[in-house]
Design an enzyme around this catalytic site. Structure first.
Site, PDB file in Angstrom:
ATOM      1  N   SER A   1      25.002  95.079  52.414  1.00 18.24           N
ATOM      2  CA  SER A   1      25.955  96.083  51.947  1.00 18.24           C
ATOM      3  C   SER A   1      27.239  95.938  52.740  1.00 18.24           C
ATOM      4  O   SER A   1      27.245  96.123  53.955  1.00 18.24           O
ATOM      5  CB  SER A   1      25.400  97.490  52.133  1.00 18.24           C
ATOM      6  OG  SER A   1      26.457  98.407  51.925  1.00 18.24           O
TER       7      SER A   1
ATOM      8  N   GLY B   1      28.216 110.527  50.584  1.00 17.64           N
ATOM      9  CA  GLY B   1      28.042 111.895  51.122  1.00 17.64           C
ATOM     10  C   GLY B   1      29.084 112.874  50.618  1.00 17.64           C
ATOM     11  O   GLY B   1      29.307 113.926  51.213  1.00 17.64           O
TER      12      GLY B   1
ATOM     13  N   SER C   1      26.561 108.989  45.251  1.00 23.79           N
ATOM     14  CA  SER C   1      26.517 107.571  45.626  1.00 23.79           C
ATOM     15  C   SER C   1      25.062 107.113  45.734  1.00 23.79           C
ATOM     16  O   SER C   1      24.747 105.951  45.433  1.00 23.79           O
ATOM     17  CB  SER C   1      27.250 107.344  46.943  1.00 23.79           C
ATOM     18  OG  SER C   1      26.679 108.116  47.957  1.00 23.79           O
TER      19      SER C   1
ATOM     20  N   GLU D   1      13.871 108.844  44.854  1.00 27.98           N
ATOM     21  CA  GLU D   1      14.484 109.947  45.610  1.00 27.98           C
ATOM     22  C   GLU D   1      13.416 110.866  46.204  1.00 27.98           C
ATOM     23  O   GLU D   1      13.519 111.287  47.359  1.00 27.98           O
ATOM     24  CB  GLU D   1      15.459 110.735  44.722  1.00 27.98           C
ATOM     25  CG  GLU D   1      16.714 109.928  44.433  1.00 27.98           C
ATOM     26  CD  GLU D   1      17.815 110.686  43.700  1.00 27.98           C
ATOM     27  OE1 GLU D   1      18.931 110.164  43.652  1.00 27.98           O
ATOM     28  OE2 GLU D   1      17.557 111.778  43.152  1.00 27.98           O
TER      29      GLU D   1
ATOM     30  N   ASP E   1      21.928 113.480  37.993  1.00 25.07           N
ATOM     31  CA  ASP E   1      22.768 112.373  38.461  1.00 25.07           C
ATOM     32  C   ASP E   1      22.423 111.072  37.734  1.00 25.07           C
ATOM     33  O   ASP E   1      23.283 110.408  37.162  1.00 25.07           O
ATOM     34  CB  ASP E   1      22.595 112.175  39.972  1.00 25.07           C
ATOM     35  CG  ASP E   1      22.926 113.441  40.742  1.00 25.07           C
ATOM     36  OD1 ASP E   1      23.427 114.392  40.121  1.00 25.07           O
ATOM     37  OD2 ASP E   1      22.695 113.478  41.959  1.00 25.07           O
TER      38      ASP E   1
ATOM     39  N   TYR F   1      18.314 121.566  50.731  1.00 28.17           N
ATOM     40  CA  TYR F   1      18.198 121.363  49.279  1.00 28.17           C
ATOM     41  C   TYR F   1      16.741 121.562  48.860  1.00 28.17           C
ATOM     42  O   TYR F   1      16.435 122.322  47.937  1.00 28.17           O
ATOM     43  CB  TYR F   1      18.669 119.944  48.929  1.00 28.17           C
ATOM     44  CG  TYR F   1      18.652 119.634  47.450  1.00 28.17           C
ATOM     45  CD1 TYR F   1      19.818 119.674  46.687  1.00 28.17           C
ATOM     46  CD2 TYR F   1      17.467 119.306  46.796  1.00 28.17           C
ATOM     47  CE1 TYR F   1      19.798 119.397  45.321  1.00 28.17           C
ATOM     48  CE2 TYR F   1      17.430 119.036  45.436  1.00 28.17           C
ATOM     49  CZ  TYR F   1      18.597 119.076  44.710  1.00 28.17           C
ATOM     50  OH  TYR F   1      18.560 118.798  43.359  1.00 28.17           O
TER      51      TYR F   1
END
Ligand code: GLA
Length: 373
Positions: free
Chosen positions: A54, A108, A113, A146, A158, A208
């Protein structure tokens, strides 16, 4: 090492006009994919060794397709989680690969993302290995990664948006059954501008997940009497009010927000379709104050940015966007006031918090694409 196929995947981020924290409660959301993207270059290799780099987070690692297991390094789990699902759970045969990840999508910032990276990776493997995964399967794989590898019990908003997005279209999505319709996104003379607080509070994932639990708690208690609701958004506000003294205050407030936000989303879709943009803007503010006071996922930096807009008639709506605890606000600002506003708010924000904010101009653009080079 023989290089076989070479592809480029472009995977966008997403905005959400309204309908926050309702996706995992079976509600309606109003998101769109944007022109800020993660770009992944893939080529297939022979053998089992794979190389991932990355350029965005300046990290790289290699892995062996025969030895897929969770990493202690969270970032690596985005790639490993996808491979685990494809190879171990779904029993697909995946060719070795080399991949390089670049991005102009801020991390973030509440513009997804994380889902964008996972969607891009799955789309790349889908193409390179001819897996014939459809959009719904991709959405499910992202949820699996996730939930099980990243530790975020997120909904489907998303990833659904990233795979189904279309240029200049909002998606009115019913997260209960995935039925959806495209809505024209004509906001002229207003522009959508995101303002990034550049803060990311580190309890974001656990807070969350706590909200997800609180919503389930409300639903379970209500169903002890009513036994008929599959999702929290289906509970009528009058019925919810009967539980005001039974539910913990916090849990009642979460549920009240969810039920009201879901209605706001449907109202918003109508207002936008009828070009009643100022009415839609008022719903954005209501959404923000619900997220702040009832759902408690805002933070002082986001509240400051929203409050700062209130005195400007050129700004018709503003609210925090995404999971919360930092990230961006989404704002509808008269086109000819955008630059002046950015100067004013940047100065005020930096005076208050000693942090530099970023203004992000977004256009609504297509969902994930794969190009064979
Ligand atoms: C994050 C999650 C989504 C959604 C939003 C809040 O982006 O990934 O599923 O719950 O927060 O609306």
């Amino acid at each position: 090492m023989k290089t076989e196929t070479n592809i480029t995947v472009e995977s966008p981020g997403r905005i959400n006009l309204i309908g926050e924290h309702v996706d995992y409660n079976g509600g309606f959301v109003l998101p769109a994919s944007i022109n800020k993207k993660i770009i992944i270059e893939f080529n297939t290799l022979s053998g089992n060794e794979c190389y991932i780099e990355s350029k965005t987070v300046k990290k790289s690692f290699s892995l062996n397709l025969k030895k897929i297991s969770k990493s202690k390094i969270q970032w690596e789990n985005y790639i490993i989680g996808v491979l685990y699902n494809l190879i171990i759970t779904r029993k697909f045969k995946i060719k070795a690969f080399n991949c390089t990840i670049k991005s102009n999508l801020p991390i973030g910032a509440g513009i997804s993302s994380s889902s964008s990276l996972i969607c891009g990776l799955i789309s790349g493997f889908n193409y390179l290995n001819n897996l014939k995964l459809d959009h719904n399967e991709i959405v499910d794989i992202v949820s699996d990664v996730e939930h099980n590898f990243i530790g975020l019990m997120g909904g489907i908003m998303d990833q659904f948006t990233i795979v189904n997005g279309k240029k200049n279209k909002l998606i009115l999505l019913n997260c209960q059954n995935r039925s959806f319709q495209y809505i024209n996104s004509n906001f002229s003379p207003y522009k959508i501008v995101l303002i990034n607080t550049n803060v990311e509070h580190n309890l974001a994932n656990s807070s969350y997940n706590q909200r997800v639990k609180e919503c389930n708690e409300a639903l379970n208690i209500i169903n002890k009497d009513y036994k008929k609701y599959n999702y929290l958004v289906d509970v009528e506000e009058e019925v919810l009010n009967e539980f005001k003294n039974t539910l913990k205050e916090k849990v009642f407030n979460r549920a009240l927000f969810v039920v009201q936000e879901n209605k706001r989303t449907l109202d918003s879709a109508n207002k936008i379709s009828e070009s009643k943009l100022k009415d839609f803007g008022k719903l954005m503010y209501k959404s923000h104050f619900g997220l702040k006071n009832l759902y408690e996922v805002s933070c002082k930096e986001l509240d400051f940015l929203v409050d700062f807009t209130i005195d400007y008639k050129e700004i018709i709506g503003s609210r925090m966007m995404g999971g919360g605890f930092g990230g961006c606000t989404i704002n509808l600002i008269k086109e000819d006031f955008v630059e002046d506003f950015i100067k004013l708010v940047s100065k005020a924000y930096s005076n208050k918090f000693n942090i530099k904010l970023d203004a992000i101009h977004v256009n609504i653009d297509s969902g994930v694409t794969v190009k064979n080079n």
